[in-house]
Write a protein that holds these residues in place. Structure first.
Motif, mmCIF file in Angstrom:
data_model
loop_
_atom_site.group_PDB
_atom_site.id
_atom_site.type_symbol
_atom_site.label_atom_id
_atom_site.label_comp_id
_atom_site.label_asym_id
_atom_site.label_seq_id
_atom_site.Cartn_x
_atom_site.Cartn_y
_atom_site.Cartn_z
ATOM 1 N N GLY A 53 1.123 10.234 2.982
ATOM 2 C CA GLY A 53 1.451 9.139 2.071
ATOM 3 C C GLY A 53 2.097 7.935 2.713
ATOM 4 O O GLY A 53 2.752 7.132 2.038
ATOM 5 N N ASN A 54 1.907 7.781 4.024
ATOM 6 C CA ASN A 54 2.462 6.641 4.743
ATOM 7 C C ASN A 54 1.381 5.601 5.028
ATOM 8 O O ASN A 54 0.249 5.958 5.360
ATOM 9 N N ALA A 55 1.729 4.331 4.920
ATOM 10 C CA ALA A 55 0.860 3.275 5.432
ATOM 11 C C ALA A 55 1.109 3.153 6.925
ATOM 12 O O ALA A 55 2.202 3.472 7.418
ATOM 13 N N VAL A 56 0.118 2.683 7.675
ATOM 14 C CA VAL A 56 0.271 2.606 9.127
ATOM 15 C C VAL A 56 -0.230 1.265 9.648
ATOM 16 O O VAL A 56 -1.260 0.744 9.215
ATOM 17 N N LEU A 57 0.542 0.709 10.578
ATOM 18 C CA LEU A 57 0.177 -0.524 11.269
ATOM 19 C C LEU A 57 0.008 -0.166 12.739
ATOM 20 O O LEU A 57 0.960 0.239 13.414
ATOM 21 N N ALA B 6 0.828 -1.206 0.000
ATOM 22 C CA ALA B 6 0.000 0.000 0.000
ATOM 23 C C ALA B 6 0.862 1.256 0.000
ATOM 24 O O ALA B 6 0.540 2.256 -0.650
ATOM 25 N N ALA B 7 1.972 1.207 0.726
ATOM 26 C CA ALA B 7 2.851 2.369 0.825
ATOM 27 C C ALA B 7 3.424 2.767 -0.531
ATOM 28 O O ALA B 7 3.626 3.955 -0.809
ATOM 29 N N LEU C 244 7.790 8.534 4.896
ATOM 30 C CA LEU C 244 8.677 7.611 5.589
ATOM 31 C C LEU C 244 8.484 6.192 5.074
ATOM 32 O O LEU C 244 9.423 5.414 5.016
ATOM 33 N N GLY C 245 7.243 5.835 4.709
ATOM 34 C CA GLY C 245 6.956 4.495 4.173
ATOM 35 C C GLY C 245 5.859 3.809 4.964
ATOM 36 O O GLY C 245 4.687 4.128 4.828
ATOM 37 N N VAL C 246 6.241 2.844 5.801
ATOM 38 C CA VAL C 246 5.293 2.147 6.675
ATOM 39 C C VAL C 246 5.647 2.494 8.119
ATOM 40 O O VAL C 246 6.778 2.266 8.562
ATOM 41 N N ILE C 247 4.691 3.042 8.836
ATOM 42 C CA ILE C 247 4.906 3.457 10.218
ATOM 43 C C ILE C 247 4.142 2.528 11.147
ATOM 44 O O ILE C 247 2.948 2.288 10.960
ATOM 45 N N GLY C 248 4.827 2.010 12.135
ATOM 46 C CA GLY C 248 4.176 1.206 13.166
ATOM 47 C C GLY C 248 3.940 2.050 14.407
ATOM 48 O O GLY C 248 4.852 2.736 14.871
ATOM 49 N N ALA D 54 -6.154 -0.880 -0.123
ATOM 50 C CA ALA D 54 -6.324 -1.745 1.039
ATOM 51 C C ALA D 54 -4.971 -1.984 1.689
ATOM 52 O O ALA D 54 -3.965 -2.166 1.004
ATOM 53 N N GLY D 55 -4.954 -1.981 3.008
ATOM 54 C CA GLY D 55 -3.692 -2.185 3.721
ATOM 55 C C GLY D 55 -3.032 -0.899 4.153
ATOM 56 O O GLY D 55 -2.052 -0.928 4.902
ATOM 57 N N ALA D 56 -3.558 0.236 3.722
ATOM 58 C CA ALA D 56 -2.962 1.519 4.114
ATOM 59 C C ALA D 56 -3.181 1.801 5.594
ATOM 60 O O ALA D 56 -2.338 2.406 6.251
ATOM 61 N N ILE D 57 -4.334 1.382 6.120
ATOM 62 C CA ILE D 57 -4.656 1.555 7.538
ATOM 63 C C ILE D 57 -5.028 0.183 8.090
ATOM 64 O O ILE D 57 -6.047 -0.400 7.703
ATOM 65 N N GLN D 58 -4.195 -0.351 8.986
ATOM 66 C CA GLN D 58 -4.470 -1.671 9.547
ATOM 67 C C GLN D 58 -4.259 -1.664 11.052
ATOM 68 O O GLN D 58 -3.366 -0.985 11.567
#
Length: 417
Positions: free
Chosen positions: A141-145, A16-17, A116-120, A174-178
């Motif tokens: 524009g970051n995906a987040v877990l 997603a990112a 940043l990309g994918v942020i946890g 899908a998967g951008a916000i999980q």
């Protein structure tokens, strides 16, 4: 099993990112608008889920301050929705050229903001973090877990489903916000070492959680600190203003990190200020703990011990110390502060200037409550946390702090000799 599920979420977030990094600003803003609308439209379902968490929290004996953090209401959902709407009006930082220059060899170099990309995000009992973090990550524009605390499990499930579904209807992948939908502590351990999928981790919560993440993560961490915040009442303070600021900093929402925990009072005004302050604090049920000099003026309060100066109470408890001068106040803050938010109340310009220059904190206030250390109050729309570190981000982390940059170099056949 937990590890496999979370790694699968990480892989989906990474995919997603890639799409989010180049997605149009109008699509992101439309998603934020739909997310805000969905929070209001689905408020009944969200509040029902929150009620389950509140009932369980009361059974488990959570303190009132933590229950207040956990509680969702119609007004609080509207505030969360308004935070998302505020993000729409902010400029999109992605693609912004911060600097550009041309080298003597003809190479044109541009420094450009990128996600940043994918942020946890690993956080405790504040379900509003689910929405604030998702909105800010989407805007940048970051995906987040997201991995919330067990106290808010049902609330976070409801919130994450509502906003993720709304975002996808606007064109967000899908998967951008999980949400990591488990209370198993193994989930945190997995996230700490998910270097192949997570670009950064941000912990939000108490000192124990933050230190655990810092000490065990292999993924880069942006540290959000605890808030042992001070207010110093100077000898040149307007005492009416000082009482109002002190009361607001302590009682407005005692269970949050920007609430005042230590009150420092110049000895020249202590006899005038402390009884007035105590009268107001008593109206709100604040328990005062004082140093020897404080207790000489307020004889009926508890004795403050060394541990009190270190403690982030997150409750209606306040440690009070009488100090001889500005330097003693600053020394106390340096010894016990957590570099979060510190305030001085004074009408003396030179004193205020010295305080703001010397005190080492993410936010330093003159004649204002520490309760303003907040992304929404700073005009960021929302925040993903209050950073107390000094690398990359400091203070309320809004959109700008969730970006990095790359250099784009344009040439015309240049080779290096």
């Amino acid at each position: 099993m937990v590890k496999e599920v979370i790694l699968g979420k990480g892989k989906l977030a990474q995919e997603a990112a890639k799409q989010l990094a180049v997605i149009d600003t109008n699509v992101k803003n439309e998603a934020l608008k739909k997310m805000a609308g969905a929070l209001v439209q689905k408020s009944n379902e969200i509040l029902e889920a929150n009620q389950k968490d509140m009932e369980q929290g009361k059974k488990n004996g959570l303190p009132d301050a933590l229950l207040d953090r956990l509680l969702l209401t119609e007004d609080r959902l509207e505030d969360m929705a308004e935070g998302l709407r505020a993000l729409i009006s902010l400029p999109d930082p992605i693609g912004k050229v911060d600097n550009m220059w041309k080298q003597p060899n003809g190479l044109e170099i541009a420094q450009v903001k990128v996600p940043l990309g994918v942020i946890g995000i690993i956080y405790e009992s504040r379900p509003n973090v689910t929405v604030d973090a998702a909105g800010l990550c989407l805007k940048t524009g970051n995906a987040v877990l997201l991995r919330g605390g067990s106290e808010a499990f049902h609330s976070n499930q409801a919130l994450a489903w509502v906003i993720a579904h709304a975002a996808e209807t606007a064109g967000i992948p899908a998967g951008a916000i999980q949400l990591v939908e488990t209370t198993d502590r193994e989930a945190v351990q997995v996230m700490l070492t998910m270097n192949q999928y997570l670009d950064v981790l941000i912990p939000r919560g108490g000192a124990g959680l933050i230190q655990h993440v810092l000490n065990n993560a292999t993924v880069p961490v942006i540290e959000t600190g605890v808030g042992n915040c001070h207010t110093f009442i100077d000898c040149d303070a307007n005492l009416d203003m000082a009482v109002d600021i002190a009361v607001n900093a302590k009682v407005h929402r005692p269970g949050v990190c920007n609430a005042m925990e230590n009150l420092l009072v110049h000895e020249e005004v202590a006899a005038q200020f402390l009884p007035r302050m105590q009268e107001r604090m008593n109206q709100h049920g604040v328990v005062l703990r004082g140093c020897t000099k404080t207790r000489e003026i307020l004889a009926d309060i508890e004795d403050a011990v060394e541990e009190d100066w270190h403690t982030e109470y997150l409750d209606l408890v306040l440690a009070v110390k009488v100090v001889g001068n500005l330097d003693e106040a600053i020394d106390h803050i340096y010894r016990y502060g957590t570099k979060h938010s510190e305030a001085i109340v004074t009408e003396n310009y030179s004193t205020a200037r010295k305080f703001t220059h010397i005190v080492d904190a993410a936010a330093v206030y003159v004649n204002a409550s520490t309760r303003f250390t907040d992304g929404f109050q700073f005009g960021f729309g929302a925040e993903i946390g209050i950073s107390t570190q000094k690398l990359h981000a400091r203070g309320p982390m809004g959109p700008e702090q969730l970006t990095t940059f790359k250099y784009i170099v344009q040439g015309d056949g240049q080779i290096r000799s």
